[in-house]
Design a protein around this motif. Structure first.
Motif, PDB file in Angstrom:
ATOM      1  N   GLY A  12       0.814  -1.209   0.000  1.00 34.94           N
ATOM      2  CA  GLY A  12       0.000   0.000   0.000  1.00 34.94           C
ATOM      3  C   GLY A  12       0.847   1.258   0.000  1.00 34.94           C
ATOM      4  N   PHE A  48      -3.449  -3.070   3.291  1.00 36.52           N
ATOM      5  CA  PHE A  48      -3.016  -2.355   2.088  1.00 36.52           C
ATOM      6  C   PHE A  48      -3.523  -0.915   2.146  1.00 36.52           C
ATOM      7  CE2 PHE A  48      -3.326  -0.895  -2.252  1.00 36.52           C
ATOM      8  CZ  PHE A  48      -2.207  -1.424  -2.889  1.00 36.52           C
ATOM      9  N   GLY A  49      -4.791  -0.751   2.534  1.00 35.93           N
ATOM     10  CA  GLY A  49      -5.368   0.585   2.622  1.00 35.93           C
ATOM     11  C   GLY A  49      -4.689   1.456   3.662  1.00 35.93           C
ATOM     12  N   GLN A  56      -1.563   2.644   2.257  1.00 39.37           N
ATOM     13  CA  GLN A  56      -1.805   3.656   1.226  1.00 39.37           C
ATOM     14  C   GLN A  56      -2.192   5.003   1.828  1.00 39.37           C
ATOM     15  OE1 GLN A  56      -5.093   2.652  -1.334  1.00 39.37           O
ATOM     16  NE2 GLN A  56      -5.147   4.660  -2.310  1.00 39.37           N
ATOM     17  N   ALA A 107      -9.567   2.905   4.740  1.00 37.96           N
ATOM     18  CA  ALA A 107      -9.033   1.577   4.438  1.00 37.96           C
ATOM     19  C   ALA A 107     -10.130   0.530   4.290  1.00 37.96           C
ATOM     20  CB  ALA A 107      -8.047   1.149   5.527  1.00 37.96           C
TER      21      ALA A 107
END
Length: 520
Positions: free
Chosen positions: A28, A70-71, A74, A109
């Motif tokens: 991310g 992953f979120g 990110q 997320a």
């Protein structure tokens, strides 16, 4: 011999323990390096390829956790610039900076988490994971741009904003559709390494290559074979005063701030349209006849000033405030106005004020009320203008009035809240994508930067960087004919997704038909 699609490094095993957490978070975070201002495109391909590999063969609850991590990877680094705004009044709000960023990232997320869970569920049902991930990601990005007033910041497509030939596909399918193609291409490459057979590996690599070549080929053709948008006769002057947010509404600095705006606006040179940033005037300009007449003296005979200014309206029950752009004529009259319709939650108003025990982060007399929506302003003999104030420019398909197409977009903004962080650079990238989507030139006047003139292909023709004072004098670029995205909006992205699934269904049907024919 029986070949299995299993692999010793399944998504579930990758997520076990601290190494697994690191893989999801790092993937991310890699996406942030692919976004402006870094724009290292290979990191986007790697991020989504790794995500697809991790989702391969995983049940949807595990996929949800992968997507959530992953979120977080990110959104935490990608939105960390928000902490700058809490330092403007650090004594009141400084302690909220980190909780706000982590809280917002934790909320956002959820969208990639649901996208990954949906992709895993569809893949377990026998559908291709690459298409499922691209579809789920695009659908949840679209929801992120609409649910709870929406926050479509740092969409996947923006990793291509500084790669102009690749970004041109947004003129057909918009940013959501372009993000679909990016995720699909990356997932195909990642899953090619997981293919159980050489033939399937070749098909996935070939499909990814075909997508990339199509996107790049269309972009290069659009930029090189089309007639470049020539300049109009209209001369514009963009003013960037570079007034710190802490001094912007300080009564002791008011006179100096006004003199700075006037001095920059009065520099030698002719212009037809003078452009000031969001809330440039430190007061209610519509109510100050003397100030408007004084400003009118600055203007050539047929020129117009587009100035950001708050407005208020006293009703029988309350005083209503709006964040507006006013068109001021040389005689000081207000020709027309635009009121911001997409307001910043907790910055310009508190949503569900009766329920949430929060105060606004921006001190003023009261909450702002939204305007009616996108509008095209007509003023004198000048090209029609579509107005987007600050935050509004990040919303694909919600900037231009569908009833009357403007000739250009004016984005008045105040990014002083975010200092010299990456926030203003990401904001400009969003604005440039709107120019490509709509086929319209975009002029951006920012208080402390980044002010810019962008043509209808998204190329920045002139720019004043962060925390600099100055003006941009140049002719307004011409618009292009309405793009496919300008005509269809986000329906074009939906057609792209349905078409992709249709191609896959045809391929499966064709494969079965050939197999049956060979068995006869």
């Amino acid at each position: 011999m029986i070949t299995s699609d299993a692999h010793p490094f399944s998504g579930g095993k990758l997520l076990q323990g601290l190494p697994g957490l690191g893989v999801a978070l790092a993937a991310g975070a890699a996406l942030v390096l692919a976004l402006p201002p870094y724009s290292i495109l290979p990191f986007a391909l790697i991020a989504f390829a790794v995500l697809a590999i991790m989702l391969h063969g995983t049940p949807w609850p595990v996929a949800f956790r992968i997507g959530y991590l992953f979120g977080l990877g990110q959104f935490v680094p990608g939105l960390f610039w928000i902490t700058e705004s809490f330092q403007v009044e650090a004594d009141r709000f400084g302690w909220l900076a980190l909780p706000a960023v982590f809280g917002l990232a934790a909320l956002l997320a959820v969208f990639p988490a649901f996208a990954c869970a949906l992709a895993a569920r569809m893949a377990r049902a026998g559908l291709p994971l690459s298409l499922s991930l691209a579809t789920g990601w695009t659908g949840l990005e679209w929801l992120r741009g609409h649910v709870l007033t929406g926050f479509p910041w740092n969409l996947a497509a923006y990793t291509l904003a500084d790669w102009l030939p690749l970004a041109q596909m947004a003129s057909l399918v918009g940013s959501y559709g372009l993000g679909f193609l990016l995720v699909l291409c990356s997932a195909l490459v990642g899953l090619a390494f997981r293919a159980p057979a050489r033939r399937l590996q070749v098909i996935r690599f070939a499909s990814a290559t075909a997508i990339a070549v199509t996107v790049a080929g269309f972009g290069f053709a659009r930029l090189t074979l089309s007639d470049p948008p020539s300049e109009r006769g209209t001369q514009i002057r963009v003013v960037q005063p570079n007034i710190a947010q802490s001094a912007k509404w300080d009564e002791g600095s008011r006179k100096a701030n006004i003199l700075r705006l006037l001095a920059l606006s009065a520099r030698p040179g002719d212009y037809d349209i003078l452009l000031w940033p969001e809330t440039a005037w430190p007061g209610f300009l519509a109510e100050d006849t003397g100030a408007r007449i004084m400003l009118g003296w600055l203007l050539p005979k047929t020129a117009v000033l587009l100035a950001g200014s708050p407005e208020r309206e006293v009703t029988s029950n309350e005083t209503v405030y709006r964040n507006s752009v006013l068109a001021i004529a040389p005689d000081g009259s207000v020709l027309t106005r635009y009121a911001k319709h997409h307001l910043v939650p907790f910055g310009e108003y508190v949503p569900w004020r009766r329920v949430l025990p929060f105060q606004r982060l921006v001190e003023s007399l009261g909450d702002f009320l939204p305007g009616p929506g996108p509008r095209t302003l007509a003023f004198g003999p000048h090209p029609y203008a579509g107005i987007a104030i600050c935050y509004e420019i990040i919303f694909p398909g919600h900037v231009v009035d569908d009833a009357i197409r403007p000739d250009w977009i004016f984005n008045a903004t105040n990014d002083a809240w975010f200092g010299s962080s990456i926030g203003p650079k990401q904001h400009l990238a969003s604005a440039r994508m709107r120019a490509i989507e709509e086929g319209l030139p975009l002029v951006r006047a920012a208080n402390t930067g980044i002010s810019a003139v962008v043509d209808a292909y998204g190329e920045t023709l002139a720019m004043l960087d962060i925390e600099t004072s100055g003006v941009i004098d140049m002719r307004l670029p011409r618009s292009l004919p309405p793009t496919l995205y300008a005509r269809l909006g986000d329906w074009s992205a939906l057609l792209l997704i349905l078409g992709s699934w249709g191609v896959f269904a045809f391929w499966v049907w064709r494969k079965k038909t050939v197999l049956k024919g060979s068995q006869k």
